[in-house]
Design an enzyme around this catalytic site. Structure first.
Site, short mmCIF file in Angstrom:
data_model
loop_
_atom_site.label_atom_id
_atom_site.label_comp_id
_atom_site.label_asym_id
_atom_site.label_seq_id
_atom_site.Cartn_x
_atom_site.Cartn_y
_atom_site.Cartn_z
N LYS A 42 -12.07 -1.89 6.60
CA LYS A 42 -11.24 -2.83 7.35
C LYS A 42 -11.75 -2.93 8.78
O LYS A 42 -11.99 -4.01 9.29
CB LYS A 42 -9.77 -2.40 7.33
CG LYS A 42 -9.21 -2.13 5.94
CD LYS A 42 -9.02 -3.39 5.12
CE LYS A 42 -8.93 -3.13 3.62
NZ LYS A 42 -7.70 -2.50 3.15
N TRP A 90 0.83 -1.21 0.00
CA TRP A 90 0.00 0.00 0.00
C TRP A 90 0.86 1.26 0.00
O TRP A 90 0.53 2.24 -0.66
CB TRP A 90 -0.98 -0.02 1.18
CG TRP A 90 -1.97 -1.13 1.08
CD1 TRP A 90 -2.14 -2.16 1.95
CD2 TRP A 90 -2.92 -1.36 0.01
NE1 TRP A 90 -3.14 -3.00 1.50
CE2 TRP A 90 -3.63 -2.53 0.32
CE3 TRP A 90 -3.24 -0.68 -1.16
CZ2 TRP A 90 -4.64 -3.05 -0.50
CZ3 TRP A 90 -4.23 -1.19 -1.99
CH2 TRP A 90 -4.91 -2.35 -1.65
N ASP A 150 -1.64 6.45 6.45
CA ASP A 150 -2.75 5.58 6.05
C ASP A 150 -2.99 4.61 7.21
O ASP A 150 -2.13 3.78 7.51
CB ASP A 150 -2.33 4.81 4.77
CG ASP A 150 -3.36 3.77 4.34
OD1 ASP A 150 -4.37 3.57 5.04
OD2 ASP A 150 -3.13 3.14 3.28
C1 LIG Z 1 -7.22 -1.97 1.92
C2 LIG Z 1 -6.18 -0.94 2.04
C3 LIG Z 1 -6.05 0.09 1.10
C4 LIG Z 1 -6.89 0.17 -0.15
O1 LIG Z 1 -8.18 0.51 0.17
P1 LIG Z 1 -9.26 0.81 -0.98
O2 LIG Z 1 -10.37 1.41 -0.18
O3 LIG Z 1 -9.60 -0.48 -1.61
O4 LIG Z 1 -8.67 1.77 -1.93
C5 LIG Z 1 -5.08 1.05 1.32
N1 LIG Z 1 -4.30 1.01 2.40
C6 LIG Z 1 -4.40 0.03 3.33
C7 LIG Z 1 -3.50 0.03 4.51
C8 LIG Z 1 -5.35 -0.97 3.18
O5 LIG Z 1 -5.45 -1.95 4.10
#
Ligand SMILES: *Cc1c(COP(=O)(O)O)cnc(C)c1O
Length: 360
Positions: A195, A101, A171
């Site tokens: 998540k 990511w 993030d």
């Molecule tokens: C799942 C995830 C993403 C991507 O998320 P989307 O909503 O599908 O764009 C980005 N960063 C992390 C840490 C993730 O777990």
């Protein structure tokens, strides 16, 4: 009705209490005679939903008044572009690469400016967090970027990097609301909610007010400007209304459970059960350096691909879903987010013990 133990990395398990409440309100939300999915985002009922959701989130995370909370769309991935477009005044940013990511975020930012990859754990398949106490932070960096919890590899920054005064952007998709956090250490904290908080389709961005300006990169689409959404209180266009409503319910659920301190305690207890088992197991082993282990995502392997596949298959038949590891890592991964009950991890460990004995 049968509920499985769902160890998916995302979209992931939600609290059953929240799902039940949403089901009860499906046809008639609080006497409106309609579902939240069917109502105007400008209605009084929805205004209350989004206002209350923000209020509860602020309380949970202790968000200072000089930070805005935005409920946006586009997934966490859209922030990979939105962040540089809004923050790259010098067109330079530093990225710490701890997994897929962060890698994707860096590659996207590179479209808009110079990206310095100042640290990486790629040398050992991202199984650890690099030492970030004294990194070569770029003098003209607009920000330093991390992915705080690495969903795929199961690592977590237990200590934030020393950014030497530069803005930190994180993030937190897969560790959102899993433990207390000091918001003041960040310029931006953001995450997709699918998540640990709610249904896919909503992204929460917590951003310091002084970073919200009209001074964005030329050509930045209206929808990708923080200022547009901040000025409109996340109602510039139709927001992901139903998602926000469920997030609001999850915030209340966490508050009822005792807030983020209680969540942390609960998550540590769950993770300890699984990690302790892995550490003494003769068959299974964790893939991450102990000091960097995530409380949320726990990857493990047997060391034998066929046995891994057999485990995933038998686990599924026994009611443990989505234990297959990410396609880039193989093996298994148990995501044990806030809503996974202790009993779920207990049952998984018991099943792993049985499997270990049967396959010794
Ligand atoms: C799942 C995830 C993403 C991507 O998320 P989307 O909503 O599908 O764009 C980005 N960063 C992390 C840490 C993730 O777990």
């Amino acid at each position: 009705m049968k509920r499985v133990y769902n160890f998916s990395a995302g979209p992931a398990v939600l609290p059953v209490e929240v799902l039940k409440e949403a089901a009860e309100e499906m046809l008639d939300y609080k006497g409106t005679g309609m579902s939240v999915m069917e109502m105007s985002h400008r209605s009084k009922a929805f205004e209350e939903i989004i206002t209350e959701a923000e209020k509860d989130l602020r309380e949970l995370m202790n968000i200072p008044d000089n930070y805005k909370v935005l409920f946006l769309q586009g997934g966490a991935s859209q922030q990979f572009a939105m962040i540089p477009m809004n923050l790259m005044k010098n067109k330079v940013a530093d990225y710490i690469i701890t997994g897929q990511w962060a890698k994707k975020a860096a590659a996207e930012a590179e479209k808009y400016g110079k990206v310095n990859r100042i640290a990486s754990s790629a040398d050992k398949t991202f199984s650890y967090i690099p030492d970030c106490s004294d990194l070569p932070i770029s003098e003209d960096a607009d920000y330093v970027y991390i992915c705080e919890n690495n969903t795929i590899y199961g690592t977590k920054f237990h200590e934030l990097p020393n950014t030497k005064g530069k803005l930190l952007v994180a993030d937190v998709s897969s560790c959102f609301l899993s433990e207390p956090v000091d918001v003041t250490k960040y310029g931006i904290i953001y995450g997709g909610v699918q998540k640990n908080i709610g249904p896919a389709g909503t992204v929460i961005v917590i951003i310091r007010e002084d970073l919200i300006t009209e001074d964005v990169l030329p050509g930045t689409p209206t929808m990708l400007q923080y200022k547009i959404h901040a000025d409109a209180k996340s109602l510039y266009n139709t927001p992901p209304a139903y998602g926000i409503y469920i997030c609001g319910k999850v915030f209340k659920w966490i508050k009822n459970m005792g807030g983020l301190e209680a969540m942390k305690e609960r998550n540590e207890k769950k993770a300890k059960l699984l990690y302790d088992f892995l550490d003494q197991s003769k068959l299974f082993k964790g893939t991450v350096e102990k000091k960097d282990r995530s409380l949320m995502n726990v990857p493990f392997v047997t060391g034998n691909e066929e046995l891994d596949a057999k485990f995933v298959k038998e686990a599924k038949a026994a009611g443990f879903e989505n234990l297959k590891g990410h396609r880039t890592v193989g093996g298994m991964r148990a995501s044990i987010y806030n809503a996974m009950p202790y009993e779920g991890v207990e049952a998984l460990v018991a099943f792993m013990k049985e499997f270990e004995e049967a396959n010794a």
